[in-house]
Design a protein around this motif. Structure first.
Motif, PDB file in Angstrom:
ATOM      1  N   THR A 193       9.198  63.279  -4.538  1.00  0.00           N
ATOM      2  CA  THR A 193       8.836  61.935  -4.734  1.00  0.00           C
ATOM      3  C   THR A 193      10.005  60.533  -5.058  1.00  0.00           C
ATOM      4  N   THR A 194       9.937  59.547  -5.047  1.00  0.00           N
ATOM      5  CA  THR A 194      10.764  58.701  -5.444  1.00  0.00           C
ATOM      6  C   THR A 194      11.010  58.390  -6.766  1.00  0.00           C
ATOM      7  N   GLY A 195       9.928  58.963  -7.898  1.00  0.00           N
ATOM      8  CA  GLY A 195      10.054  58.808  -9.277  1.00  0.00           C
ATOM      9  C   GLY A 195       8.860  59.622  -9.899  1.00  0.00           C
ATOM     10  N   GLY A 196       8.696  59.261 -11.073  1.00  0.00           N
ATOM     11  CA  GLY A 196       7.471  60.025 -11.701  1.00  0.00           C
ATOM     12  C   GLY A 196       5.999  59.448 -11.880  1.00  0.00           C
ATOM     13  N   SER A 197       5.922  58.223 -11.344  1.00  0.00           N
ATOM     14  CA  SER A 197       4.703  57.756 -11.663  1.00  0.00           C
ATOM     15  C   SER A 197       3.937  57.383 -10.137  1.00  0.00           C
ATOM     16  N   PRO A 207      15.961  55.132  -4.571  1.00  0.00           N
ATOM     17  CA  PRO A 207      16.803  54.871  -5.481  1.00  0.00           C
ATOM     18  C   PRO A 207      18.147  55.923  -5.680  1.00  0.00           C
ATOM     19  N   PRO A 208      19.284  55.145  -5.710  1.00  0.00           N
ATOM     20  CA  PRO A 208      20.180  56.251  -5.868  1.00  0.00           C
ATOM     21  C   PRO A 208      20.053  57.421  -6.667  1.00  0.00           C
ATOM     22  N   PHE A 209      19.625  57.052  -8.211  1.00  0.00           N
ATOM     23  CA  PHE A 209      19.352  58.082  -8.999  1.00  0.00           C
ATOM     24  C   PHE A 209      18.235  59.242  -8.320  1.00  0.00           C
ATOM     25  N   ILE A 210      17.465  58.852  -7.611  1.00  0.00           N
ATOM     26  CA  ILE A 210      16.667  59.647  -7.100  1.00  0.00           C
ATOM     27  C   ILE A 210      16.990  60.694  -6.128  1.00  0.00           C
ATOM     28  N   SER A 211      18.026  59.946  -5.158  1.00  0.00           N
ATOM     29  CA  SER A 211      18.861  60.719  -4.232  1.00  0.00           C
ATOM     30  C   SER A 211      19.706  61.664  -5.013  1.00  0.00           C
ATOM     31  N   VAL A 212      20.100  61.533  -6.081  1.00  0.00           N
ATOM     32  CA  VAL A 212      20.881  62.518  -7.181  1.00  0.00           C
ATOM     33  C   VAL A 212      19.828  63.578  -7.390  1.00  0.00           C
ATOM     34  N   PHE A 256      26.280  65.057  -4.285  1.00  0.00           N
ATOM     35  CA  PHE A 256      25.156  64.886  -5.207  1.00  0.00           C
ATOM     36  C   PHE A 256      25.013  65.689  -6.253  1.00  0.00           C
ATOM     37  N   GLU A 257      25.688  67.213  -6.061  1.00  0.00           N
ATOM     38  CA  GLU A 257      25.757  67.930  -7.320  1.00  0.00           C
ATOM     39  C   GLU A 257      26.500  67.470  -8.370  1.00  0.00           C
ATOM     40  N   GLU A 258      27.667  67.012  -8.061  1.00  0.00           N
ATOM     41  CA  GLU A 258      28.768  66.429  -8.984  1.00  0.00           C
ATOM     42  C   GLU A 258      28.057  65.225  -9.436  1.00  0.00           C
ATOM     43  N   ALA A 259      27.193  64.337  -8.815  1.00  0.00           N
ATOM     44  CA  ALA A 259      26.779  62.998  -9.298  1.00  0.00           C
ATOM     45  C   ALA A 259      25.750  63.421 -10.491  1.00  0.00           C
ATOM     46  N   ALA A 260      24.685  64.501 -10.026  1.00  0.00           N
ATOM     47  CA  ALA A 260      23.989  65.254 -11.014  1.00  0.00           C
ATOM     48  C   ALA A 260      24.391  65.504 -12.213  1.00  0.00           C
ATOM     49  N   VAL A 261      25.785  66.161 -12.289  1.00  0.00           N
ATOM     50  CA  VAL A 261      26.325  66.344 -13.578  1.00  0.00           C
ATOM     51  C   VAL A 261      26.781  65.178 -14.225  1.00  0.00           C
ATOM     52  N   GLU A 262      27.256  64.188 -13.635  1.00  0.00           N
ATOM     53  CA  GLU A 262      27.491  62.899 -14.276  1.00  0.00           C
ATOM     54  C   GLU A 262      26.240  62.339 -14.887  1.00  0.00           C
ATOM     55  N   ARG A 263      25.141  62.246 -14.100  1.00  0.00           N
ATOM     56  CA  ARG A 263      24.036  61.870 -14.759  1.00  0.00           C
ATOM     57  C   ARG A 263      23.396  62.551 -15.938  1.00  0.00           C
ATOM     58  N   ASP A 264      23.557  63.695 -15.897  1.00  0.00           N
ATOM     59  CA  ASP A 264      23.217  64.636 -17.276  1.00  0.00           C
ATOM     60  C   ASP A 264      24.132  64.315 -18.116  1.00  0.00           C
ATOM     61  N   ARG A 265      25.694  64.020 -18.277  1.00  0.00           N
ATOM     62  CA  ARG A 265      26.156  63.613 -19.176  1.00  0.00           C
ATOM     63  C   ARG A 265      25.912  62.326 -19.694  1.00  0.00           C
ATOM     64  N   ARG A 284      19.999  69.657 -19.632  1.00  0.00           N
ATOM     65  CA  ARG A 284      21.095  69.857 -19.032  1.00  0.00           C
ATOM     66  C   ARG A 284      20.495  70.472 -17.617  1.00  0.00           C
ATOM     67  N   PRO A 285      19.832  69.765 -16.522  1.00  0.00           N
ATOM     68  CA  PRO A 285      19.494  70.313 -15.318  1.00  0.00           C
ATOM     69  C   PRO A 285      20.853  69.983 -14.410  1.00  0.00           C
ATOM     70  N   ARG A 286      21.132  71.102 -13.619  1.00  0.00           N
ATOM     71  CA  ARG A 286      22.380  70.969 -12.928  1.00  0.00           C
ATOM     72  C   ARG A 286      22.212  71.182 -11.555  1.00  0.00           C
ATOM     73  N   ASP A 287      21.099  70.530 -11.052  1.00  0.00           N
ATOM     74  CA  ASP A 287      20.841  70.686  -9.520  1.00  0.00           C
ATOM     75  C   ASP A 287      20.685  69.646  -8.758  1.00  0.00           C
ATOM     76  N   GLY A 288      20.540  68.340  -9.305  1.00  0.00           N
ATOM     77  CA  GLY A 288      20.331  67.159  -8.392  1.00  0.00           C
ATOM     78  C   GLY A 288      19.085  66.918  -8.317  1.00  0.00           C
ATOM     79  N   ARG A 289      17.941  67.477  -9.007  1.00  0.00           N
ATOM     80  CA  ARG A 289      16.676  67.081  -8.638  1.00  0.00           C
ATOM     81  C   ARG A 289      15.838  67.422 -10.001  1.00  0.00           C
TER      82      ARG A 289
END
Length: 574
Positions: free
Chosen positions: A27-31, A65-70, A426-435, A566-571
């Motif tokens: 989905t594009t989000g959680g709602s 959304p970019p975050f959701i693509s990540v 995307f995987e690298e972006a997910a790492v930055e998101r988690d941080r 710390r999810p490391r998967d971009g999803r």
């Protein structure tokens, strides 16, 4: 007319005859009310054999959304030629017709499916539902699996498909998890669909035998402690009605495997009556921390909290510590793990050129700079490129980000994530998101805690039954006294007497100077409950205007569906 004895199979549908459709949605989000489905994956199985699969991307009709693509790895480019949901939904509803639906954390996926049916005029699915996450929580102990996430269970049951965070792959992994759970259920005497859905809802003989332990328990708020024959605490809990809660442990409503195991060991139940429900909640936290009962899962080790410290030295640095000291340093936390603290530290390092070396540098220290200086990640004070005054500006900004305004860190990390997402990394972006999420969550939590722990004394009241009032005295974020003021009583002498008998609290250093973070958070939740009134405040109760709390909502929306640090998967994980 001759009587005919039915077979056992007639008592329910044998599991080997049940058609399951295991499905997963992206989905594009959680709602379900605000977001849209971007992918459906489903696998139809019966008798352990795959009977069919269903998989399609879906154009959500809006930018992803970019975050959701990540999070999902699904981009606008991937769905531009995909069918829209009205074209897909009828075929999927036909695919699941007559089957038992299976999903991992089924409420999430079913919420989106039902919302889609309502939007496009289809009746909601009336299929029986099996939730593999719920089944796993009932069948597996914490010693077997640390959690019930899909990736964890897939590894435990040696799934042939590793969850790769796309709908069909996750559905295939869930099939293997389902089969593993069904095999476990069969060993426990569960052989029909009806038995599976009602699994673990009947009291065990041990539960029935020990019902006498609930005798004499008062119908009052308080804390209960299950103890073994040696008097060791096995489990600590709290309730607004001790009698009803303790009795429930010996009925069908108690289905947790580890608690049923605990009941088999327990020999007595000790109760502590409290004045208010809030006092019971606080005493539960303190007793768990003090006795560390083996069957409690949370709050047992508050002393293991981890902190990120900005040291007090000529050239401050960020250090991960387990103890808060009165040493002039600035502290961020507490974190649940050193990994989360390291994520937050990296977010600050990516934003500000703070040194990362561990040795103490004096004002006249001189040594060759490391590679970080050459790539602009450090101002190289060790080599004299930055004076103490110049470096102090970076330290001051770091301290401000930790304690008052996290906007600088958020903006820098968000820009970095967007660059990585634009490059399809995307995987690298997910790492930055988690941080970034680790930093924002910790800063928001700490700032919220400090709003209360900085107050020497706060007295508040909430309405209670029969016109009475629950009164609580809070000192430096610690509950110091609790009482119930009867209806019609004059508040001034009652409050004065409660204050006079309240615990004397001497604060220590750091953001949580007198109680655990969990206790202070518990008090904050109560203070924010509708109907609570402030009676007296010695000091100011406020949050920073530009604090991290204003950014946390954005982080949580972006990370919708991610429960861990710390999810490391971009999803999003479910």
């Amino acid at each position: 007319m001759d009587a005919v004895q039915g077979t056992l199979d007639e008592l329910g549908t044998p599991l080997h005859e049940v058609t399951f459709v295991v499905f997963d949605l992206e989905t594009t989000g959680g709602s379900p009310a605000e977001d849209a489905i971007t992918e459906i994956g489903a696998v139809k199985v019966c008798g352990g054999q795959v009977r069919g699969e269903f998989a399609t991307l879906i154009d959500p009709g809006r930018p992803i959304p970019p975050f959701i693509s990540v999070l999902t790895g699904i981009t606008d480019a991937m769905v531009v030629a995909a069918p829209k949901l009205p074209q897909v939904l009828p075929a999927f509803l036909e695919f699941i017709r007559g089957a038992t639906l299976v999903a991992h954390n089924a409420p999430f996926d079913l919420g989106f499916l039902r919302a889609a049916c309502a939007e496009y005029g289809y009746p909601p699915p009336a299929n029986p539902v099996v939730d593999t996450a719920d089944l796993a929580r009932r069948m597996l102990t914490r010693d077997e699996t640390p959690d019930c996430k899909l990736a964890t269970l897939a590894r435990y049951f040696r799934s042939a498909t590793e969850p790769c965070h796309r709908a069909l792959a996750d559905a295939r992994a869930t099939v293997d998890v389902l089969h593993g759970l069904l095999e476990r259920a069969g060993a426990l005497g569960v052989h029909t669909l009806e038995e599976l859905r009602a699994f673990n809802r009947m009291p065990t003989p041990e539960q029935r035998r020990k019902r006498h332990l609930a005798e004499g328990v008062p119908a009052a708020p308080g804390v209960y402690v299950f103890e073994d024959a040696k008097g060791e605490a096995l489990y600590v809990g709290k309730s607004t009605n001790l009698r009803n809660r303790v009795r429930s442990y010996f009925t069908a409503s108690e289905a947790r495997p580890r608690i049923r195991e605990m009941i088999g060991i327990a020999e007595r139940v000790r109760t502590i009556v409290c004045a208010t429900a809030l006092e019971a909640e606080i005493r539960e936290l303190r007793l768990i921390a003090a006795t560390k009962p083996r069957y409690n899962r949370r709050s047992r080790f508050p002393e293991r909290a981890v902190w990120l410290k900005l040291t007090d030295e000529p050239f401050p640095r960020l250090s991960i510590v387990r103890e808060v000291k009165d040493d002039g340093g600035a502290y961020l936390g507490p974190f649940g793990s050193a990994r989360a603290a390291d994520d937050a530290r990296t977010a600050l390092h990516e934003t500000l050129p703070l040194r990362r070396c561990t040795e103490r540098l004096g004002p006249r220290a001189r040594r060759p700079a490391c590679a970080l200086a050459e790539i602009g990640k450090c101002g190289a004070p060790c080599e004299g490129r930055e004076s103490r005054e110049e470096y102090a500006r970076h330290a001051a900004l770091a301290r401000r980000a930790m304690e008052q305004d996290a906007g600088m860190v958020f903006s820098a990390m968000e820009a970095r994530m967007r660059r990585l997402a634009d490059q399809q990394r995307f995987e690298e972006a997910a790492v930055e998101r988690d941080r970034l999420a680790a930093f924002i969550r910790a800063a928001a939590r700490m700032q919220r805690l400090r709003s209360l722990t900085a107050i020497p004394e706060l007295i508040a009241a909430s309405p209670a039954a029969g016109g009475a009032w629950d009164i609580h005295v809070i000192r430096y974020g610690r509950l110091a006294a609790a009482g119930v003021m009867p209806r019609g009583a004059h508040p001034t002498p009652f409050v004065d007497a409660l204050v006079a008998t309240a615990e004397t609290v001497i604060p220590g250093p750091g953001p949580t100077p007198a109680a655990s973070a969990e206790e202070t958070e518990c008090l904050l939740r109560w203070l924010e409950t509708p109907g609570v009134r402030l009676v007296r405040v010695d000091g100011t109760w406020s949050l920073p205007a530009n604090g991290a709390g204003r950014l946390r909502a954005r982080i949580e929306r972006a990370c919708a569906g991610i429960p861990g640090d710390r999810p490391r998967d971009g999803r999003p994980m479910r």
